[in-house]
Design an enzyme around this catalytic site. Structure first.
Site, PDB file in Angstrom:
ATOM      1  N   HIS A   1     -63.918  -7.924  42.097  1.00  0.00           N
ATOM      2  CA  HIS A   1     -63.123  -8.091  43.319  1.00  0.00           C
ATOM      3  C   HIS A   1     -63.474  -6.996  44.325  1.00  0.00           C
ATOM      4  CE1 HIS A   1     -60.314 -11.404  43.362  1.00  0.00           C
ATOM      5  NE2 HIS A   1     -59.575 -10.826  44.288  1.00  0.00           N
TER       6      HIS A   1
ATOM      7  N   CYS B   1     -67.508 -15.512  45.684  1.00  0.00           N
ATOM      8  CA  CYS B   1     -67.983 -15.744  44.316  1.00  0.00           C
ATOM      9  C   CYS B   1     -68.495 -17.166  44.158  1.00  0.00           C
ATOM     10  CB  CYS B   1     -66.910 -15.409  43.279  1.00  0.00           C
ATOM     11  SG  CYS B   1     -65.790 -16.745  42.822  1.00  0.00           S
TER      12      CYS B   1
END
Length: 378
Positions: free
Chosen positions: A281, A291
């Site tokens: 993250h 992602c």
């Protein structure tokens, strides 16, 4: 013969590629029956031991899906690497445009960003065809009313800024996809931190966070603050640069192994690093969408296919449940690693099965689009 990337020129003078045409032309030189070819190696697609056999229910088996994926790959290779008709090329381009646009819609829908399917497809097709798209619109534009009506149907009472934000979330997502796919797949570059940072910058230009941080503070830079999602707390901000270096190093090691063996499982590889990235993250916002751009760039580069997920409530909820469970298990299993530690992620098998299902569906759809222009049954 080397393939070329078709391009147009925007009103600002910068080159804009027709992404669907470029993908199809690239596939015509890289897709092989049961595999793909790259400057460094030719790969045979072989199933890895990386799948969960319960997450898809009793009716779907990852072994069967993988076999279907390879069969579809072989059929696509047979058509694209022969001499496809102009109708087949047009069908391929249209199908790829549709898949790219649905990829953006689904990824946005997972995060409750952007707007409805119809307006998303319209805007994304403009971006992916290399057509100029105004940076902003005003209330007199017909598109403004369309976006506003769409948000109202979703139960949102939008003001002007809500409408402009929803539009920007679509357009910038599509532009970020063009950038990453062009760099990683069309130009044949290795995935790097620099490419990820610029992709995130493109994704978030002009979009402030819901917590009130200006996009100029977080766009294209690693976070300096802690972040969490639900009950999951992600690594401290000062660990992010080292974790990102380690992720890229692990990816390169996996690719070295693939080159040495001549075999690869694109779904395993892409799912693994999608999972690893989101559990770092590294950004203040936009991690999920980034992602999934990494996921599809790797699927294209090593498998010549896309996986569109999150387009409806059921698949969105399934994906979010898988992601939450996988993150909780992964992060709770980790100790304190040195920067040189190359421990691999463990809990991405459910994600891999989920991605495999949707990638296989997408490839079957591609075969159907191509064979429909041969007058055959898909």
């Amino acid at each position: 013969m080397a393939s070329t990337i078709p391009s147009t020129t925007s009103s600002t003078g910068s080159p804009q590629i027709n992404l669907a045409q470029a993908l199809r032309r690239k596939m015509q030189t890289t897709v092989l029956p049961g595999g793909t070819v790259h400057p460094e190696a030719s790969f045979t697609i072989r199933m890895a031991d990386a799948y969960d056999y319960s997450i898809l229910g009793d009716d779907l088996d990852p072994d069967d899906l993988h076999e279907q994926m390879i069969k579809s790959n072989t059929e696509i290779a047979s058509i694209l690497t022969s001499i496809p008709s102009s109708e087949q090329e047009a069908a391929a381009d249209d199908y790829l445009l549709d898949m790219l646009s649905k990829m953006v819609f689904g990824s946005n829908y997972i995060e409750q960003a952007g707007c409805g399917l119809e307006i998303t497809l319209k805007l994304c097709r403009q971006v992916f065809k290399g057509e100029p798209v105004p940076a902003t619109i005003d209330e007199t534009d017909s598109q403004f009313a369309e976006l506003q009506s769409d948000l109202l149907r979703q139960g949102v009472s939008p003001d002007v800024q809500d409408v402009l934000r929803a539009r920007r979330e679509i357009v910038q997502h599509a532009k970020a996809a063009v950038f990453m796919i062009k760099e990683v797949y069309l130009s044949g570059k290795d995935l790097t931190e620099e490419i990820i940072l610029e992709t995130h910058r493109q994704l978030t230009i002009g979009i402030d966070t819901e917590q009130g941080y200006s996009w100029t503070q977080y766009s294209g830079v690693y976070r300096l603050l802690p972040v969490c999602a639900g009950l999951t707390s992600f690594p401290d901000a000062d660990e992010v640069p080292g974790l990102m270096r380690r992720m890229i190093r692990n990816l390169n090691k996996d690719l070295e192994t693939a080159v040495r063996t001549g075999t690869i499982d694109p779904v395993d590889l892409a799912s693994k690093y999608c999972h690893q990235f989101v559990n770092i993250h590294p950004f203040l916002d936009g991690n999920g969408r980034t992602c999934r751009l990494i996921l599809n760039a790797l699927l294209l580069k090593y498998g010549s296919f896309l996986s569109c997920i999150g387009q409806d409530d059921e698949t969105r909820e399934t994906y979010l449940e898988i992601a939450a469970n996988s993150s909780m298990n992964e992060l709770s299993s980790q100790g304190d690693f040195d920067d040189d530690d190359v421990a691999a992620p463990k809990y991405y098998k459910q994600l891999a099965s989920f991605i495999l299902k949707h990638a296989t569906e997408g490839m079957r759809g591609f075969v159907h689009a191509l064979k429909g222009n041969l007058g055959e049954e898909a």
